[in-house]
Design an enzyme around this catalytic site. Structure first.
Site, PDB file in Angstrom:
ATOM      1  N   GLU A 279       0.844  -1.204   0.000  1.00 36.08           N
ATOM      2  CA  GLU A 279       0.000   0.000   0.000  1.00 36.08           C
ATOM      3  C   GLU A 279       0.883   1.260   0.000  1.00 36.08           C
ATOM      4  O   GLU A 279       0.748   2.141   0.846  1.00 36.08           O
ATOM      5  CB  GLU A 279      -0.973   0.000   1.188  1.00 36.08           C
ATOM      6  CG  GLU A 279      -1.941  -1.163   1.120  1.00 36.08           C
ATOM      7  CD  GLU A 279      -3.167  -1.059   2.035  1.00 36.08           C
ATOM      8  OE1 GLU A 279      -3.217  -0.164   2.888  1.00 36.08           O
ATOM      9  OE2 GLU A 279      -4.072  -1.896   1.878  1.00 36.08           O
TER      10      GLU A 279
ATOM     11  N   GLU B 270      -4.985  -8.781  -0.221  1.00 36.07           N
ATOM     12  CA  GLU B 270      -5.743  -8.467   1.005  1.00 36.07           C
ATOM     13  C   GLU B 270      -7.200  -8.334   0.617  1.00 36.07           C
ATOM     14  O   GLU B 270      -7.545  -7.532  -0.264  1.00 36.07           O
ATOM     15  CB  GLU B 270      -5.263  -7.161   1.654  1.00 36.07           C
ATOM     16  CG  GLU B 270      -3.944  -7.294   2.387  1.00 36.07           C
ATOM     17  CD  GLU B 270      -3.527  -6.032   3.146  1.00 36.07           C
ATOM     18  OE1 GLU B 270      -4.411  -5.305   3.655  1.00 36.07           O
ATOM     19  OE2 GLU B 270      -2.311  -5.803   3.227  1.00 36.07           O
TER      20      GLU B 270
HETATM   21  O1  AHR Z   1      -5.146  -5.749   7.154  1.00 40.37           O
HETATM   22  C1  AHR Z   1      -5.038  -4.541   7.841  1.00 40.37           C
HETATM   23  C2  AHR Z   1      -4.405  -3.440   7.025  1.00 40.37           C
HETATM   24  O2  AHR Z   1      -5.212  -3.129   5.939  1.00 40.37           O
HETATM   25  C3  AHR Z   1      -3.068  -3.768   6.388  1.00 40.37           C
HETATM   26  O3  AHR Z   1      -2.010  -3.598   7.254  1.00 40.37           O
HETATM   27  C4  AHR Z   1      -3.002  -2.775   5.277  1.00 40.37           C
HETATM   28  O4  AHR Z   1      -2.225  -3.244   4.204  1.00 40.37           O
HETATM   29  C5  AHR Z   1      -4.455  -2.547   4.903  1.00 40.37           C
HETATM   30  O5  AHR Z   1      -4.760  -1.207   4.836  1.00 40.37           O
END
Ligand code: AHR
Length: 509
Positions: free
Chosen positions: A174, A297
């Site tokens: 990110e 994610e």
């Molecule tokens: O999963 C929690 C957070 O969500 C992670 O650290 C980040 O990559 C995303 O914003």
């Protein structure tokens, strides 16, 4: 009105990468510490500090790949802090997640040991945000090089003689946000520089993943893809979370209305549109599809469980989460020609977790059962399948069934079908989800006329009230159960109760 799922076992499509069933573990809240790693001296049964109950549960899922150490944590993680004698390891503040002190007792050796115990591939996110190219390059050398360089000697002194096998590395996380607030062009240049020094040692071949977009950030994909090619990256990542409300008021994990349920489901399904749009941008720059998409994610994100640390992202998990998981996995299966990996966030005690722990206790969530039910899809070939609704009187085929709630309209049925060959026998895995909270759904499974079901079919069902969840007092309240049935002919009917997920394993010839 009949709902028919037409299946043609002759029409096999892409292989479903096992890695689509991957997970994510971050130094966040009680994911690593308490959830996975309790240390060798803990009263909780462990092997070299790893909780036996958790490792066993993950092994049972055939977990293919585990991402670590973050998340946002990855871009402030310095790997050297997590090697060598534990009492000498640097203590740092975990600034992203509650400001707790991270003692680095779980580092590279511990993570690799965890993957070996589970039997999964490691997927390591390298620090691009606050690290250096040298630090990233030397981490790869530490993990994968043989010989007697100073760095490999250090690994040996720390107890690991042979290099580890490491395929997947993500370079940054990110980086448009917590990983450095970068613009896509700046990140793309940084990425190219970093990846250049992440070398292949011996037979180890790295699969490099560039930080891709968040949700609908199509501009990031365009700018990144216009600057990299398959010599730089094997894949780019996508992050998409299902948040019922907005980021300020996400909504409760357990106390939600029907409207919030249907909103959640509509938002979960939106990932398909997002995937398609990112893929079509990628197609323009990479028409041969040399670069994969990794949804590294995904999952539901609610307000934290009342009374818990807001920085720990601990939430309960209900049948709503099970439906969300089933829909995502069916969508990923259907796009397995381009999606090479997906990692639900996160594996234990954080967001849409498989497992929750409380001291010595551990429970498997409804989402765990979905991963258990779907695991036969791993490595199988996607089969062409279509849903149609047929009007019984006229016999006319109309669109697939829809659930309407206020101004929300969502498909009532989600499905995917895959096939494997076992001892010259064809085995189908069919996974279905009924998204309605009120109506059961009778589904006719219609094999292409050439084929018929041959003998025993295993039908597993997960259902309940949408608010049902497993608690430490009642850990098996929501559980899938399987029954064996004798199936013949080319048409079979299954009835899906409201709010249910079904998995069928059946032989066809
Ligand atoms: O999963 C929690 C957070 O969500 C992670 O650290 C980040 O990559 C995303 O914003």
């Amino acid at each position: 009105m009949k709902t028919i799922l037409q299946i043609n076992p002759d029409k096999t499509l892409s292989r479903i990468a096992p890695e689509i069933y991957g997970q994510f573990s971050e130094h966040l809240g009680r994911c690593i510490y308490d959830g996975i790693y309790v240390g060798e001296d803990s009263e909780i049964p462990n092997v070299n500090g790893m909780r036996k109950d958790v490792v066993e549960a993950l092994r049972d899922l055939n977990l293919p790949v585990l991402r670590w150490p973050g998340g946002c944590f990855a871009d402030e993680y310095h790997w050297r802090d997590g090697i060598g004698p534990k009492e000498k390891r640097r203590r740092m503040v975990n600034t992203n997640w509650g400001g707790t002190v991270e003692d680095n007792s779980f580092g590279t050796h511990e993570f690799m040991e965890l993957c070996e115990q589970i039997g999964c591939e490691p997927y390591i996110a390298v620090n691009l945000g606050s690290g250096t190219v040298q630090e990233a390059a030397e981490w790869i050398e530490y993990m994968t090089a043989d010989g007697d360089s100073t760095i490999t000697k250090q690994r040996k002194e720390n107890g690991r003689t042979k290099p580890w096998h490491l395929k997947y590395i993500g370079i940054g996380n990110e980086n448009w946000g917590c990983g450095g607030s970068m613009s896509p062009d700046f990140y793309a240049n940084e990425y190219k520089r970093y990846q250049c020094f992440c070398k292949n040692y011996g037979k180890n071949q790295l699969y490099k993943v560039a930080c891709g977009p968040s949700a609908e950030d199509y501009n990031w994909t365009k700018e990144l893809m216009s600057r990299i090619d398959h010599c730089h990256a094997s894949g780019i990542s996508l992050h998409y979370y299902t948040v019922p409300g907005d980021w300020e008021h996400k909504g409760s994990a357990t106390d939600f209305s029907d409207l919030e349920y249907y909103t959640t489901i509509a938002k979960a399904l939106h990932i398909e549109d997002i995937i398609q749009k990112h893929l079509s941008i990628m197609d323009k720059y990479d028409p041969n599809h040399d670069i994969d998409l990794l949804v590294d994610e995904w999952g539901t994100w609610y307000d934290v469980e009342p009374g818990t640390n807001p920085g720990f992202l601990y939430q309960q998990n209900t049948m709503r989460d099970a439906i969300v998981a089933a829909l995502h996995l069916n969508i990923f299966n259907k796009h397995s020609d381009r999606i090479a990996m997906a990692n639900i966030a996160q594996v234990v005690n954080v967001l849409q977790a498989m497992i929750l722990t409380e001291d010595t206790k551990m429970l498997k969530t409804p989402t765990y059962d979905v991963f258990q039910m779907y695991k036969e899809h791993q490595g199988a070939r996607l089969v062409e399948s279509h849903i149609i609704s047929s009007c019984c009187d006229s016999g006319a085929n109309i669109n697939e069934p829809v659930v309407r709630y206020q101004d929300i309209a969502i498909p009532a049925l989600s499905e995917s079908v895959s096939i494997t060959e076992q001892n010259d026998q064809k085995l189908l895995t069919i996974t279905l989800a009924n998204t309605s909270l009120t109506d059961s759904l009778c589904v006719e499974l219609e094999l292409h006329m050439k084929y018929s079901f041959t003998g025993e079919a295993s039908v597993a069902m997960l259902h309940g009230d949408v608010h049902d969840c497993n608690t430490f007092d009642d850990p098996d309240r929501v559980r899938a159960f399987a029954s064996e049935e004798e199936w013949n002919g080319n048409i079979q009917t299954v009835t899906l109760p409201a709010c249910s997920i079904c998995r069928i394993l059946c032989h066809v010839s």
